[in-house]
Design a protein around this motif. Structure first.
Motif, PDB file in Angstrom:
ATOM      1  N   PHE B 102      37.477  46.633  32.471  1.00  0.00           N
ATOM      2  CA  PHE B 102      36.338  47.117  31.684  1.00  0.00           C
ATOM      3  C   PHE B 102      35.917  48.485  32.196  1.00  0.00           C
ATOM      4  O   PHE B 102      35.628  48.631  33.384  1.00  0.00           O
ATOM      5  N   ARG B 103      35.856  49.480  31.316  1.00  0.00           N
ATOM      6  CA  ARG B 103      35.456  50.817  31.733  1.00  0.00           C
ATOM      7  C   ARG B 103      33.943  50.877  31.940  1.00  0.00           C
ATOM      8  O   ARG B 103      33.187  50.603  31.000  1.00  0.00           O
ATOM      9  N   PRO B 104      33.473  51.232  33.144  1.00  0.00           N
ATOM     10  CA  PRO B 104      32.024  51.341  33.361  1.00  0.00           C
ATOM     11  C   PRO B 104      31.391  52.310  32.352  1.00  0.00           C
ATOM     12  O   PRO B 104      31.983  53.337  32.008  1.00  0.00           O
ATOM     13  N   ILE B 109      33.059  45.768  28.029  1.00  0.00           N
ATOM     14  CA  ILE B 109      32.622  44.487  28.599  1.00  0.00           C
ATOM     15  C   ILE B 109      31.680  43.739  27.665  1.00  0.00           C
ATOM     16  O   ILE B 109      31.773  42.518  27.507  1.00  0.00           O
ATOM     17  N   THR B 311      35.030  48.655  39.111  1.00  0.00           N
ATOM     18  CA  THR B 311      34.773  47.786  37.970  1.00  0.00           C
ATOM     19  C   THR B 311      35.397  46.425  38.192  1.00  0.00           C
ATOM     20  O   THR B 311      35.854  46.123  39.303  1.00  0.00           O
ATOM     21  N   ILE B 312      35.410  45.588  37.166  1.00  0.00           N
ATOM     22  CA  ILE B 312      36.040  44.267  37.244  1.00  0.00           C
ATOM     23  C   ILE B 312      36.995  44.116  36.062  1.00  0.00           C
ATOM     24  O   ILE B 312      36.981  44.919  35.126  1.00  0.00           O
TER      25      ILE B 312
END
Lengths: 366, 366, 366, 366
Positions: B102-104, B109, B311-312
């Motif tokens: 997921f792009r901050p 997200i 990120t995650i």
């Protein structure tokens, strides 16, 4: 497409003028079987009610709300909920001397230009009294949200009066109820008290910035484009009388950030994703992240003041005007519960929309 | 109550993803017998089109608009106008390495959390490409407005990049078309060129503030409460990707003004009422005054940058990400024609609404 | 409030003319993660497609539907689904000789009177081709319903052609697919074949009555007043070209019943309430009972016929007209899949609305 | 998208239950400067009011309407008009013995199944009392139409009671006000009087067919597809309690016509186009022709009767029920002014929509 309504599934239509017999809100789309009693709404109206201290208009209004429909044996029925508030202290005579003059900064002139109507009785529909209906409707939304999102907390507070902003390091939620300005900064409250007192005595008024925070908003509320959660919040706040600007998260300040600064980094916790910061204001791509949803709005100073201003009358003659009446030196104070009410309405609307289209939050992480 | 639509009488529904076969806008409620050719829309799309200089993404898109319906023999029929833009340069592979991350600062997200969908091809619906459809729809609105309000002029321009605001004393409408930033301040343009070049080379991005002014708006457009002209403008601007704040007239700064300062005084001219100032941004009580309608909005920096961010991924693992792709160092530049388009849509909507409910401007002054 | 849209949460906006480049439907509000492939929609379009036998217009149209947006990797994304059908067999010349004449019984004259537009190419937007877009949208609704209400069955069939009604004692669902008229009465099918053949050869046309039944509709869908399930079904059917009457349950015949006859008695079964009869058509007070939902609509005869009719032209001259073109002797035949599609759209809309407002069917009996 | 609202520009939201404190209508979008006094609305409410003769329920209701907002100094302001009618004769005890039983043919069971609410006080929102609010709103529409279309005449009348239809050769508009059934056929009135008296004494009820005709409707009102004038009329009529079928022009009978019979031939007069017949009911392709707009709707018999019927209770026990209360032997009688009111609302809505989108009727003939 009534221009007096807002909301998609949870819809609110407000009606009534400041000096008519009554005003209110027609609320539709509320879930059934929600416990609802007038007292649950009255508590919020009392918070907005004028005449509670020297910093708000001395107009005396009971602002007592009646529930005329949509509730049976203390529970909502799923049918329209009609909320009515009688106007009691009208004193129209206060306004009789401005009958043909347009108050600068006020809607008098544009209403006349659009509708050919000059409701000199305090501006009729453009009066801040319209916001009482929003607060009542917001109270309904809060009760529905209480059953759908028990952990949700919506809190409004003043963060700036005139050019005097709070010191965020003093921020204390417990202070908000302790001062007449609903500010979380006790020092600011003391400072503003003197400042506003001087303005009031000089017959002047001043603007303010209100922040409304919603804690406990689940991820997944909102929509991608025109029904963005933050767009709907901005719409709701901008529709409040005298509001001239709205911000979500970093707001106008987002312009000053680099991509590196602005991109809230994401980490994983046992409760799900957590973020290193909240420049997004809890909304990404129009959809809630699960962080606090944070918005701010600026309320312009009351235009009805005791200072003489140049204006014209209906005949086109140039003249001057002083608005006596009874007005708020900082109408932003009373905008706090209004902002909370609007936030509640928008969040409930999106909870119902999400449940309708998606059913339940579907994407799992981890 | 589609969340992909806006407008009351002149309605626009945009559709399409950045990497699907096409995107577009379904435009309904346009008056009949308005001359409309694709070229009239293409001129605005070309203004927004990427890859025109080193300050915008190098993605190559023809952004050629096709009119599929609602026009017969070169004139609108009053039926829905379907505008389609084919995606040509998709290069999805650019995105393949971020498929599960997921792009901050990006909608990745929240879309996943809401819909359980991860369109890794450039964010699908949340891509700035959606704004091409707005620009096409805005072109239709402009042609209708040309016949209804021939004196109307809608102009967008950048007034701040990062923390660098223009000098209003340099304001020159003629400069706007002379620089890649659509700014009326030639000095700012020179300064921003260096600044943005450095940011771009470092793989970073920055935010901006855009102002959109409508000159020649007649008095009487708008409505009192939820359908305020300024509320609808705020809604339109806040719905643009990456916008975090919206201001009308004095905007957030209205908080710092006293009532005496804020109340624009009114005088009489042979053309009707004139004002000593325009803190109201051309709107009082939600209805246009006849002054310039002025709004500003802040565009956050592009979240897709070459800087590594924490990120995650979908599995909940913490990781880092660098977004290669092809992105705008200051996406605010391309937001200028988008803001103009949204202003055009809102104004046309209110012209039609006013004509429908009131028929003609009724209140006479003098 | 587009007048080319219907639905509250599941919204469909159709666009396009019979002789433009394409027509289609913009579908919004569909739940995400529904499997959707073009073939799933094509099966219904093929059922409506012209030129399949001598009883329908010989116009040759592939009616091939393209999904331009809202589907990713074979599943809906929750974003707008754009469905496009190219027009291939246009042959506008067929219409050139009626360019300035108004066909009696056709929308030519009213479109001219309203919009000042004369789209002589087969009536443009008023052509029955618009219904292809409805069928495509209905296909999307069917796929969503398949996952939400697996037991739901929607079936349309012809119950009357001209003054020849079916014999209900012959009713056999299995017959419906066995004849070109989609009728459950095999004897009627044989009779209508001769009757319609004679009409066709004489250049005449005839009306029909279509019935659409939905089996497996759960109780609790609908709303009390303006959003009644049966009102929305009536709206959907009456909006189909050439429909002049709509009935729910006993329909117009309800006028002839006494209260004693009309009140369907209620009994209890292990599956819940059952009824002695279904005069209500499965809807009481606007909300579904759980019985079959039954509606009927009357389709007028095609107005474009080979019989000479008196009319006028744009100049106001009285004249005569014969419409050559290629037309349906009984357009009601092709209205069957259209009625099914509309029923599917209305039911899905109410399933989503109910889930949104109420969450789940709340009242328990027994 | 409130399910308790109808109309696009002229919107009406009704609220209130039969046994709550009040019910009413929130009317928005009315043009400003229309003369409006309560008496103008009361005349129509008095026509619908119960207890006026032995053929309607003996419930005594003043049905006095109050205008709470939207009117200033006797003229509409363009703001929401709140119409409130207090309930005075509630006598809930009449209903106490059916508290847990569901009346066959009544909404009791579906409201329970949907909302989990059993408002045993006369059905709450599903009561025919809701139609009082429609009549009040229709009165507002009539006053606006009086100023916009002075030649418009809307007339409702009963054309069938049970299986007894009027003889069209006896049709006399002047008879309509001369009998308790609002029928134009004096002979039918005499016949129905005996028939209904017998039914009433036997504790039974019967259905009816109402026709509503609008004379003086200009050509060009309506829209092509989902916003068809006839679709909106059908929607409005089908939303009235107990209506099971709606027809426009030839209605269900259109099925029996050939194209040759159905196509109303067009001639030219000095006043513009005239037609040889009116099978279209004054609407072609969803847009008015200028002929009389004619619709019919069937009202089912009152389900609350003195005849014992089999039913179940909330516990699922099978039982019997006799509904005492005070009910209409032919509720269709009181549906006449309701149908007129709905027609007025739809026509005003389309007059405003047309003025908004098109401005003025554009196509000239001759």
């Amino acid at each position: 497409m009534s221009t007096n309504s807002f909301g998609r599934m949870f819809t609110v239509t407000t009606w009534g003028e400041s000096h008519g017999p009554a005003l209110g809100a027609t609320v539709d789309g509320c879930p059934p079987n929600i416990a609802l009693e007038p007292e649950m709404l009255q508590q919020w109206l009392d918070k907005r009610k004028p005449g509670q201290n020297k910093y708000t208009t001395q107009r005396q209004e009971a602002d007592a709300v009646e529930i005329l429909s949509g509730v049976f044996e203390g529970r909502t029925t799923g049918m329209p909920i009609q909320l009515m508030i009688r106007n009691t202290d009208q004193r129209s005579k206060d306004y009789s001397d401005i009958m043909d003059k347009f108050r600068p900064g006020h809607a008098d002139i544009t209403y006349w230009q659009k509708y050919g109507i000059r409701d000199y009785r305090g501006g009729g529909r453009s009066s801040a009294r319209e916001t009482a209906a929003r607060v009542a409707a917001g109270g309904v939304a809060r009760e529905a949200l209480r059953s759908l999102l028990p952990d949700l907390r919506i809190t409004g507070y003043m963060v700036q009066m005139g050019d005097r902003a709070i010191d965020r390091s003093n921020f204390d939620y417990n202070q908000i109820e302790q001062n007449p300005f609903w500010t979380p900064d006790a020092q600011a409250a003391a400072d503003w008290a003197d400042y506003l007192d001087r303005l009031r005595k000089s017959g002047n008024s001043v603007g303010a910035i209100i922040e409304v925070t919603a804690r406990g908003v689940p991820s997944g509320l909102g929509a991608p484009v025109y029904g963005k959660l933050d767009t709907d919040i901005a719409t709701a706040m901008m529709s409040i009388n005298a509001v001239k600007g709205v911000e979500i998260g970093a707001g106008m300040g987002a312009a000053t950030l680099t991509g590196e600064q602005n991109a809230d980094e994401i980490y994983m916790s046992d409760k799900g994703p957590v973020y290193s910061s909240n420049h997004s204001g809890g909304v990404l791509g129009g959809i809630s992240t699960g962080q606090d949803v944070v918005c701010r709005f600026a309320v312009k100073p009351t235009s009805s003041i005791l200072k003489s201003r140049k204006t014209i009358d209906k005949a086109g003659n140039e003249t001057e005007i002083i608005t006596k009446g009874r007005h708020d030196p900082c109408v932003g104070i009373r905008a706090v519960p209004v902002g909370e009410a609007m936030m509640a309405c928008v969040l409930l609307d999106h909870v119902l929309l999400h449940r309708g289209q998606v059913g339940e939050n579907q994407g799992r992480i981890g």
